[in-house]
Design a protein around this motif. Structure first.
Motif, PDB file in Angstrom:
ATOM      1  N   LEU A 155       0.850  -1.183   0.000  1.00 24.00           N
ATOM      2  CA  LEU A 155       0.000   0.000   0.000  1.00 24.00           C
ATOM      3  C   LEU A 155       0.887   1.235   0.000  1.00 24.00           C
ATOM      4  CD1 LEU A 155      -3.274   0.890   1.344  1.00 24.00           C
ATOM      5  CD2 LEU A 155      -1.450   2.136   2.505  1.00 24.00           C
ATOM      6  N   ALA A 156       0.658   2.129  -0.973  1.00 26.28           N
ATOM      7  CA  ALA A 156       1.399   3.387  -1.071  1.00 26.28           C
ATOM      8  C   ALA A 156       0.514   4.517  -0.573  1.00 26.28           C
ATOM      9  CB  ALA A 156       1.812   3.636  -2.517  1.00 26.28           C
ATOM     10  N   ALA A 157       1.089   5.394   0.256  1.00 22.38           N
ATOM     11  CA  ALA A 157       0.307   6.493   0.827  1.00 22.38           C
ATOM     12  C   ALA A 157       1.126   7.775   0.904  1.00 22.38           C
ATOM     13  CB  ALA A 157      -0.201   6.109   2.219  1.00 22.38           C
ATOM     14  N   GLY A 158       2.084   7.933  -0.035  1.00 26.30           N
ATOM     15  CA  GLY A 158       2.909   9.130  -0.056  1.00 26.30           C
ATOM     16  C   GLY A 158       3.006   9.698  -1.450  1.00 26.30           C
ATOM     17  N   PHE A 159       4.205  10.153  -1.826  1.00 28.36           N
ATOM     18  CA  PHE A 159       4.419  10.777  -3.130  1.00 28.36           C
ATOM     19  C   PHE A 159       3.966   9.875  -4.279  1.00 28.36           C
ATOM     20  CE2 PHE A 159       7.306  11.402  -6.786  1.00 28.36           C
ATOM     21  CZ  PHE A 159       6.956  12.698  -7.125  1.00 28.36           C
ATOM     22  N   ASP A 160       4.238   8.576  -4.165  1.00 33.79           N
ATOM     23  CA  ASP A 160       3.862   7.637  -5.220  1.00 33.79           C
ATOM     24  C   ASP A 160       2.347   7.577  -5.401  1.00 33.79           C
ATOM     25  OD1 ASP A 160       3.773   6.596  -2.673  1.00 33.79           O
ATOM     26  OD2 ASP A 160       5.156   4.966  -3.071  1.00 33.79           O
ATOM     27  N   ALA A 161       1.598   7.593  -4.295  1.00 38.02           N
ATOM     28  CA  ALA A 161       0.137   7.590  -4.382  1.00 38.02           C
ATOM     29  C   ALA A 161      -0.376   8.907  -4.962  1.00 38.02           C
ATOM     30  CB  ALA A 161      -0.470   7.350  -3.001  1.00 38.02           C
ATOM     31  N   ILE A 162       0.261  10.008  -4.578  1.00 37.06           N
ATOM     32  CA  ILE A 162      -0.142  11.319  -5.101  1.00 37.06           C
ATOM     33  C   ILE A 162       0.075  11.374  -6.613  1.00 37.06           C
ATOM     34  CG2 ILE A 162       0.412  13.786  -5.044  1.00 37.06           C
ATOM     35  CD1 ILE A 162       1.153  13.340  -2.039  1.00 37.06           C
ATOM     36  N   TYR A 285      -3.054   3.839  -2.506  1.00 40.20           N
ATOM     37  CA  TYR A 285      -3.079   2.905  -3.637  1.00 40.20           C
ATOM     38  C   TYR A 285      -2.526   1.569  -3.155  1.00 40.20           C
ATOM     39  CZ  TYR A 285      -4.509   6.169  -7.238  1.00 40.20           C
ATOM     40  OH  TYR A 285      -5.253   7.027  -8.008  1.00 40.20           O
ATOM     41  N   ALA A 286      -3.293   0.499  -3.395  1.00 39.36           N
ATOM     42  CA  ALA A 286      -2.907  -0.843  -2.958  1.00 39.36           C
ATOM     43  C   ALA A 286      -2.733  -1.728  -4.180  1.00 39.36           C
ATOM     44  CB  ALA A 286      -3.963  -1.432  -2.030  1.00 39.36           C
ATOM     45  N   ASP A 287      -1.594  -2.392  -4.289  1.00 41.26           N
ATOM     46  CA  ASP A 287      -1.276  -3.200  -5.480  1.00 41.26           C
ATOM     47  C   ASP A 287      -1.403  -2.364  -6.759  1.00 41.26           C
ATOM     48  OD1 ASP A 287      -0.973  -5.398  -3.799  1.00 41.26           O
ATOM     49  OD2 ASP A 287      -3.019  -6.114  -4.112  1.00 41.26           O
TER      50      ASP A 287
END
Length: 309
Positions: A155-162, A285-287
């Motif tokens: 699960l991404a919750a930083g710059f990558d998710a943004i 974002y997950a997977d």
């Protein structure tokens, strides 16, 4: 080493197959007849599920499991596998991921060959011999009490998710250039955000630009963001990248493919069974798939899926 449970849930119903013909920009589209033939060597009927959209794909997997499928196989990338996992998580129905996408992190990190035909052979052999390898999944719970989601990799919750959120809002350019442009736009806006984490009940507050919660080590097609994550240990790995500026972030980014970024002084790593995560204005974002807005609760669920290996 992955745990093994032999002769668990011997399939009696058909092997349901979810295939995404657009995965990996369609480069494996022509392999599907051969993949289905190899799966058929296990001696069970093979049923190809029909779906035109990701939501239809997920619904088709749920329906197949409810109708008594003996096993579920997903042919595609992490997004396709993510949809299929929603149907088999927490059940006895065994699952086989065939890596055929741009990013194949869950399949590869859990020991399947990167070659789709070789992976199909492994799955067929496991079906014949009754082999099952239980591995963990992560359960994602929204603060508003909505339905839980499952994920297998990160699960991404930083710059990558943004960046993902930006790219998904853009209508052009098409293809990978849209993602590249989204990176440039968000790099120009880069700033640390205040995160509150609760790891097995212990609170932490950090200013960070990267936060990843991994059941497996990799995301984004081989980027080892959580390099020590083990999908059989009952725990989640949390990697936090602190107050990076643009130049430092771009210098560290290539190290993520090797997993050596965790030695950087601005990076902190944690391990927990339960992770609660708060930040303003972040959609996780997950997977690689759009998941839930923060705040969220993530729980490691041991042996939540039985892989056909």
């Amino acid at each position: 080493m992955l745990a093994v449970t032999a002769h668990d849930h011997v399939p009696t119903g058909p092997v349901a197959v979810l295939a995404n013909p657009t995965a990996g920009r369609g480069r494996h589209r022509g392999l599907l007849p051969e993949l289905l033939a190899r799966l058929g060597t296990a001696g069970h009927p093979v049923r190809l599920l029909e779906a035109r959209t990701p939501d239809e794909a997920e619904a088709a997997c749920h329906a197949a499991v409810a109708d008594g499928a003996g096993a579920l196989v997903a042919v595609g990338g992490d997004g396709t596998i993510h949809r299929a996992l929603q149907a088999v998580a927490g059940t006895d129905v065994p699952f086989g991921p065939v890596p055929a996408g741009t990013g194949n992190d869950f399949a590869v990190d859990t020991g399947f060959p990167a070659d789709p035909l070789a992976a199909a052979e492994v799955i067929a052999a496991a079906l014949r011999e009754g082999r099952r390898h239980p591995v963990d999944l992560a359960r994602l719970t929204a603060a508003d009490g909505g339905p839980d989601r499952w994920y297998g990799a990160v699960l991404a919750a930083g710059f990558d998710a943004i960046v993902n959120e930006r790219a998904n809002r853009m209508r052009r350019p098409r293809g990978p250039r849209r993602y590249d442009l989204a990176i440039l736009v968000e790099l120009a806006r880069l700033r640390p955000r205040r995160y509150r984490l609760r790891l097995d009940g212990v609170p932490h507050e950090v200013d960070a630009v990267l936060v990843a919660v991994g059941n497996c080590a990799s995301y984004g097609g081989g980027m080892r963001i959580c390099p020590d994550a083990d999908p059989t240990d009952g725990l989640l790995d949390v990697v936090v990248g602190g107050r990076f500026d643009r130049r430092t972030l771009m210098r560290v980014k290539p190290q993520i493919y090797r997993g050596t970024h965790v030695t950087h002084p601005l990076v902190r790593s944690y391990r927990a069974r339960t992770v609660e995560l708060w930040a303003e204005g972040i959609t996780s974002y997950a997977d690689g798939e759009r998941a839930l807005e923060l705040p969220v609760r993530i729980t490691a669920e041991p042996q939540a899926v039985r892989l056909l290996r």
